[in-house]
Design an enzyme around this catalytic site. Structure first.
Site, PDB file in Angstrom:
ATOM      1  N   GLY A 101      -5.257  -7.733  -1.870  1.00 17.99           N
ATOM      2  CA  GLY A 101      -5.188  -6.409  -2.467  1.00 17.99           C
ATOM      3  C   GLY A 101      -5.860  -5.397  -1.563  1.00 17.99           C
ATOM      4  O   GLY A 101      -6.644  -5.751  -0.675  1.00 17.99           O
ATOM      5  N   CYS A 102      -5.577  -4.123  -1.777  1.00 13.93           N
ATOM      6  CA  CYS A 102      -6.122  -3.085  -0.900  1.00 13.93           C
ATOM      7  C   CYS A 102      -7.633  -2.927  -1.081  1.00 13.93           C
ATOM      8  O   CYS A 102      -8.390  -2.952  -0.107  1.00 13.93           O
ATOM      9  CB  CYS A 102      -5.402  -1.759  -1.124  1.00 13.93           C
ATOM     10  SG  CYS A 102      -5.317  -1.208  -2.841  1.00 13.93           S
ATOM     11  N   TYR A 103      -8.089  -2.778  -2.324  1.00 11.99           N
ATOM     12  CA  TYR A 103      -9.525  -2.672  -2.563  1.00 11.99           C
ATOM     13  C   TYR A 103     -10.267  -3.933  -2.108  1.00 11.99           C
ATOM     14  O   TYR A 103     -11.306  -3.838  -1.449  1.00 11.99           O
ATOM     15  CB  TYR A 103      -9.810  -2.430  -4.047  1.00 11.99           C
ATOM     16  CG  TYR A 103      -9.422  -1.071  -4.582  1.00 11.99           C
ATOM     17  CD1 TYR A 103     -10.013   0.093  -4.087  1.00 11.99           C
ATOM     18  CD2 TYR A 103      -8.501  -0.946  -5.615  1.00 11.99           C
ATOM     19  CE1 TYR A 103      -9.687   1.334  -4.599  1.00 11.99           C
ATOM     20  CE2 TYR A 103      -8.160   0.292  -6.130  1.00 11.99           C
ATOM     21  CZ  TYR A 103      -8.751   1.441  -5.627  1.00 11.99           C
ATOM     22  OH  TYR A 103      -8.427   2.670  -6.129  1.00 11.99           O
ATOM     23  N   THR A 146      -9.577  -5.965   0.249  1.00 16.89           N
ATOM     24  CA  THR A 146      -9.644  -6.034   1.703  1.00 16.89           C
ATOM     25  C   THR A 146     -10.904  -5.336   2.215  1.00 16.89           C
ATOM     26  O   THR A 146     -11.666  -5.888   3.023  1.00 16.89           O
ATOM     27  CB  THR A 146      -8.398  -5.404   2.340  1.00 16.89           C
ATOM     28  OG1 THR A 146      -7.247  -6.154   1.955  1.00 16.89           O
ATOM     29  CG2 THR A 146      -8.497  -5.391   3.858  1.00 16.89           C
TER      30      THR A 146
END
Length: 311
Positions: free
Chosen positions: A115-117, A119
């Site tokens: 996921g972006c967060y 990462t």
């Protein structure tokens, strides 16, 4: 023959971004399904099993269905959804997370895209837990803001069609969010971190921040100790850059959009020996989604890891 790559869900935000990064590549062949057959299960199954690698850009349930359609034992599946990020048998697709992670990705046929967060959070916290600077049972808090593209088509429409006048919005107020399980698992924390996400009125780009009261840590680490561990963890990495302490001290503010359209993740250690602010900046559609998927694809197919990506 060139390896064949199929994007299942190529019409979505992440799928379109991945396709853009793959177009013009001469080391692979991007294959596409007839638009009229995108919801035809048999047609999708045929494309999936024809491909050397398939990237799933689908909602969780649709991704699980797509995986059930795989009958070719050699097909590599890279899932950009949340469905398999903490599942047994799936390799977490964060190549820089650990020195052995690239080899695990290269050998895998089931890869879950982070996921972006998570990462940004894992990049900041995992090395410090491994080094013993942050105890595994420490009550970690993560504050983060993303562009509205992170919410997919509904949120994009909401902001771009002026369905909302919000400029900044906090959400997941009940502490129910899809990202904390992977944040906990891949940092080695004993407890789920306190996650406080927000969205701003801009399309893409994000900042993930972990406040760290150094004075309270049992390790008694100083700011330079934290920086040393993070710098060593990402030494010689192509896409993760740790700013020097002098560079961090020279910065008065940080723009969330500064890494847009790249696969770069920047790390900063702001603050003092009493209180540090650990910050990761990345493009939620780049290193936080499509860029990471292309990076994982390159590794899995034995291609140049940076092909199609901007550092």
């Amino acid at each position: 023959m060139l390896p064949k790559v199929f994007i299942d869900g190529e019409a979505g935000t992440t799928g379109l971004q991945i396709a853009d990064r793959l177009k013009g590549r001469r080391d692979l062949e991007l294959i596409s399904i007839d638009p009229d057959k995108r919801k035809d299960v048999d047609a999708r199954a045929a494309m999936i099993n024809k491909a050397d690698a398939v990237i799933l850009c689908l909602p969780d349930d649709a991704s699980r269905l797509a995986v059930s359609l795989v009958t070719n034992p050699n097909t590599v599946v890279i899932d950009a959804s949340t469905a398999h990020r903490t599942s047994s048998g799936w390799i977490y697709g964060f190549a820089e997370m650990d020195k052995a992670q690239r080899a695990s990705i290269a050998a895998a046929t089931r890869i879950s895209n982070p996921g972006c967060y998570p990462t940004g959070f894992i990049a900041l916290v995992r090395p410090l837990v491994v080094a013993g600077i942050i105890p595994a049972d420490w009550p970690v808090t993560v504050n983060a803001v993303s562009g509205y593209s992170g919410g997919g088509k509904p949120m994009i429409a909401e902001f771009e069609e002026r369905q909302t006048e919000d400029n900044f919005r906090i959400y997941a107020l009940g502490q129910q969010h899809k990202h904390p399980p992977e944040m906990k698992k891949f940092t080695g924390l004993s407890h789920t971190p306190m996650f406080t996400p927000a969205v701003g009125r801009y399309a893409q780009g994000m900042i993930v921040e972990v406040p760290l009261p150094l004075w309270a840590l049992p390790s008694k680490a100083k700011r330079k100790d934290v920086h040393k561990v993070l710098t060593a963890a990402y030494a010689n990495e192509r896409f993760i850059k740790v700013a020097t302490l002098a560079e961090a001290d020279a910065i008065k503010s940080l723009d969330a959009e500064g890494c847009n359209d790249t696969n770069r993740l920047e790390i900063y250690v702001f603050g003092t020996d009493e209180q540090a602010r650990l910050v990761a900046r990345l493009d939620n559609l780049g290193k936080g989604a499509s860029g990471a998927a292309v990076q994982n694809l390159n590794i899995a197919l034995g291609l140049d890891e940076g092909a199609g990506l901007v550092a």
